[in-house]
Design a protein around this motif. Structure first.
Motif, mmCIF file in Angstrom:
data_model
loop_
_atom_site.group_PDB
_atom_site.id
_atom_site.type_symbol
_atom_site.label_atom_id
_atom_site.label_comp_id
_atom_site.label_asym_id
_atom_site.label_seq_id
_atom_site.Cartn_x
_atom_site.Cartn_y
_atom_site.Cartn_z
ATOM 1 N N GLY A 87 0.820 -1.199 0.000
ATOM 2 C CA GLY A 87 0.000 0.000 0.000
ATOM 3 C C GLY A 87 0.855 1.251 0.000
ATOM 4 O O GLY A 87 1.880 1.311 0.674
ATOM 5 N N GLU A 89 0.539 5.686 0.031
ATOM 6 C CA GLU A 89 -0.333 6.787 0.433
ATOM 7 C C GLU A 89 0.021 8.034 -0.364
ATOM 8 O O GLU A 89 1.181 8.250 -0.720
ATOM 9 C CB GLU A 89 -0.118 7.051 1.928
ATOM 10 C CG GLU A 89 -1.087 8.004 2.547
ATOM 11 C CD GLU A 89 -0.853 8.108 4.048
ATOM 12 O OE1 GLU A 89 -0.501 9.212 4.501
ATOM 13 O OE2 GLU A 89 -1.018 7.095 4.744
ATOM 14 N N CYS A 90 -0.987 8.850 -0.643
ATOM 15 C CA CYS A 90 -0.759 10.116 -1.335
ATOM 16 C C CYS A 90 -1.655 11.190 -0.716
ATOM 17 O O CYS A 90 -2.570 10.882 0.046
ATOM 18 C CB CYS A 90 -1.029 9.976 -2.829
ATOM 19 S SG CYS A 90 -2.732 9.562 -3.237
ATOM 20 N N ASN A 91 -1.387 12.444 -1.053
ATOM 21 C CA ASN A 91 -2.165 13.552 -0.503
ATOM 22 C C ASN A 91 -3.424 13.852 -1.308
ATOM 23 O O ASN A 91 -4.419 14.296 -0.756
ATOM 24 C CB ASN A 91 -1.304 14.820 -0.422
ATOM 25 C CG ASN A 91 -0.178 14.672 0.576
ATOM 26 O OD1 ASN A 91 -0.332 14.013 1.601
ATOM 27 N ND2 ASN A 91 0.959 15.257 0.276
ATOM 28 N N ILE A 93 -5.522 11.824 -4.063
ATOM 29 C CA ILE A 93 -5.644 10.578 -4.814
ATOM 30 C C ILE A 93 -6.167 10.796 -6.230
ATOM 31 O O ILE A 93 -5.742 10.118 -7.156
ATOM 32 C CB ILE A 93 -6.493 9.533 -4.065
ATOM 33 C CG1 ILE A 93 -6.294 8.161 -4.735
ATOM 34 C CG2 ILE A 93 -7.953 9.937 -3.987
ATOM 35 C CD1 ILE A 93 -6.692 6.994 -3.899
ATOM 36 N N TYR A 116 -11.827 4.210 5.521
ATOM 37 C CA TYR A 116 -10.563 4.777 5.967
ATOM 38 C C TYR A 116 -10.078 5.932 5.094
ATOM 39 O O TYR A 116 -9.065 6.546 5.371
ATOM 40 C CB TYR A 116 -9.489 3.685 6.008
ATOM 41 C CG TYR A 116 -9.403 2.878 4.737
ATOM 42 C CD1 TYR A 116 -8.666 3.336 3.654
ATOM 43 C CD2 TYR A 116 -10.084 1.675 4.615
ATOM 44 C CE1 TYR A 116 -8.607 2.611 2.477
ATOM 45 C CE2 TYR A 116 -10.021 0.934 3.446
ATOM 46 C CZ TYR A 116 -9.282 1.406 2.382
ATOM 47 O OH TYR A 116 -9.219 0.680 1.217
ATOM 48 N N GLY A 117 -10.791 6.195 3.992
ATOM 49 C CA GLY A 117 -10.385 7.253 3.074
ATOM 50 C C GLY A 117 -10.811 6.899 1.661
ATOM 51 O O GLY A 117 -11.841 6.266 1.446
ATOM 52 N N ALA A 119 -9.483 4.997 -1.914
ATOM 53 C CA ALA A 119 -8.456 4.054 -2.356
ATOM 54 C C ALA A 119 -8.655 3.673 -3.812
ATOM 55 O O ALA A 119 -9.776 3.579 -4.297
ATOM 56 C CB ALA A 119 -8.476 2.805 -1.487
ATOM 57 N N SER A 131 -2.359 -0.918 -3.309
ATOM 58 C CA SER A 131 -3.426 0.052 -3.091
ATOM 59 C C SER A 131 -2.782 1.431 -3.003
ATOM 60 O O SER A 131 -1.653 1.577 -2.546
ATOM 61 C CB SER A 131 -4.220 -0.262 -1.817
ATOM 62 O OG SER A 131 -3.382 -0.210 -0.688
ATOM 63 N N THR A 133 -3.803 5.092 -1.478
ATOM 64 C CA THR A 133 -4.794 5.584 -0.529
ATOM 65 C C THR A 133 -4.567 7.046 -0.168
ATOM 66 O O THR A 133 -3.433 7.479 -0.002
ATOM 67 C CB THR A 133 -4.749 4.748 0.771
ATOM 68 O OG1 THR A 133 -4.923 3.375 0.428
ATOM 69 C CG2 THR A 133 -5.808 5.162 1.749
ATOM 70 N N GLN A 134 -5.664 7.750 -0.026
ATOM 71 C CA GLN A 134 -5.659 9.068 0.593
ATOM 72 C C GLN A 134 -6.472 8.890 1.862
ATOM 73 O O GLN A 134 -7.651 8.545 1.803
ATOM 74 C CB GLN A 134 -6.300 10.117 -0.307
ATOM 75 C CG GLN A 134 -6.346 11.501 0.317
ATOM 76 C CD GLN A 134 -7.012 12.525 -0.593
ATOM 77 O OE1 GLN A 134 -6.998 12.406 -1.807
ATOM 78 N NE2 GLN A 134 -7.596 13.534 0.011
ATOM 79 N N LYS A 135 -5.820 9.081 3.001
ATOM 80 C CA LYS A 135 -6.500 8.881 4.282
ATOM 81 C C LYS A 135 -7.660 9.859 4.451
ATOM 82 O O LYS A 135 -7.619 10.982 3.952
ATOM 83 C CB LYS A 135 -5.539 9.068 5.447
ATOM 84 C CG LYS A 135 -4.578 7.935 5.647
ATOM 85 C CD LYS A 135 -3.765 8.144 6.892
ATOM 86 C CE LYS A 135 -2.805 7.016 7.120
ATOM 87 N NZ LYS A 135 -1.994 7.239 8.317
#
Length: 139
Positions: A87, A89-91, A93, A116-117, A119, A131, A133-135
């Motif tokens: 996984g 993560e990005c700011n 998505i 969770y955000g 995805a 994956s 994801t942007q939280k």
């Protein structure tokens, strides 16, 4: 006592292709690129904002780690998309999804709201799934 994780491995079918994918499509930085053995390299990349963790792009090849039979089995699992998963993560998505798509990254799932955000799911050039994801914003 263990203090931290310093690298994780993604098994790849072609290191030159993986190098291009992770550096030119995902925008990762090369940390180490050194020969090991006769047909392999210790090739690690890092996400731009997380240089302290290296992702080893390790070629599935017969040698110390893999027998001829295990190379065949692992290669088949990777190609089927049933072996590797991780996984990222990005700011933003939606912007990242569009940028990666424009670079030829294959997505199995467009950005989708989750508990969770947001995805999305993509695969690398070997067939490993990830994956993106942007939280969710914390309230």
């Amino acid at each position: 006592m263990i203090n931290k994780l310093v690298f994780a491995t993604v098994y790849v079918l072609n290191q030159a292709s993986a190098y291009y994918f992770y550096v030119n499509k995902l925008g990762f930085k090369v940390h180490t690129n050194a020969p090991i053995g006769k047909d392999n390299r210790w090739l690690t990349v890092t996400p731009p904002d997380q240089p302290e963790i290296e992702i080893s792009l390790l070629l599935v090849t017969e040698g110390e780690m893999f027998t001829k039979e295990s190379v065949k089995a692992v290669t088949e699992l990777i190609r089927k998309g049933t072996f590797g998963h991780g996984g990222f993560e990005c700011n933003d998505i939606y912007a990242t999804y569009e940028e990666l798509k424009s670079k030829g990254v294959e997505f199995a799932q467009a950005p989708k709201e989750e508990f969770y955000g947001v995805a999305a799911v993509f695969k690398d050039d070997s067939g490993n799934w990830f994956s993106l994801t942007q939280k969710a914003k914390q309230s």
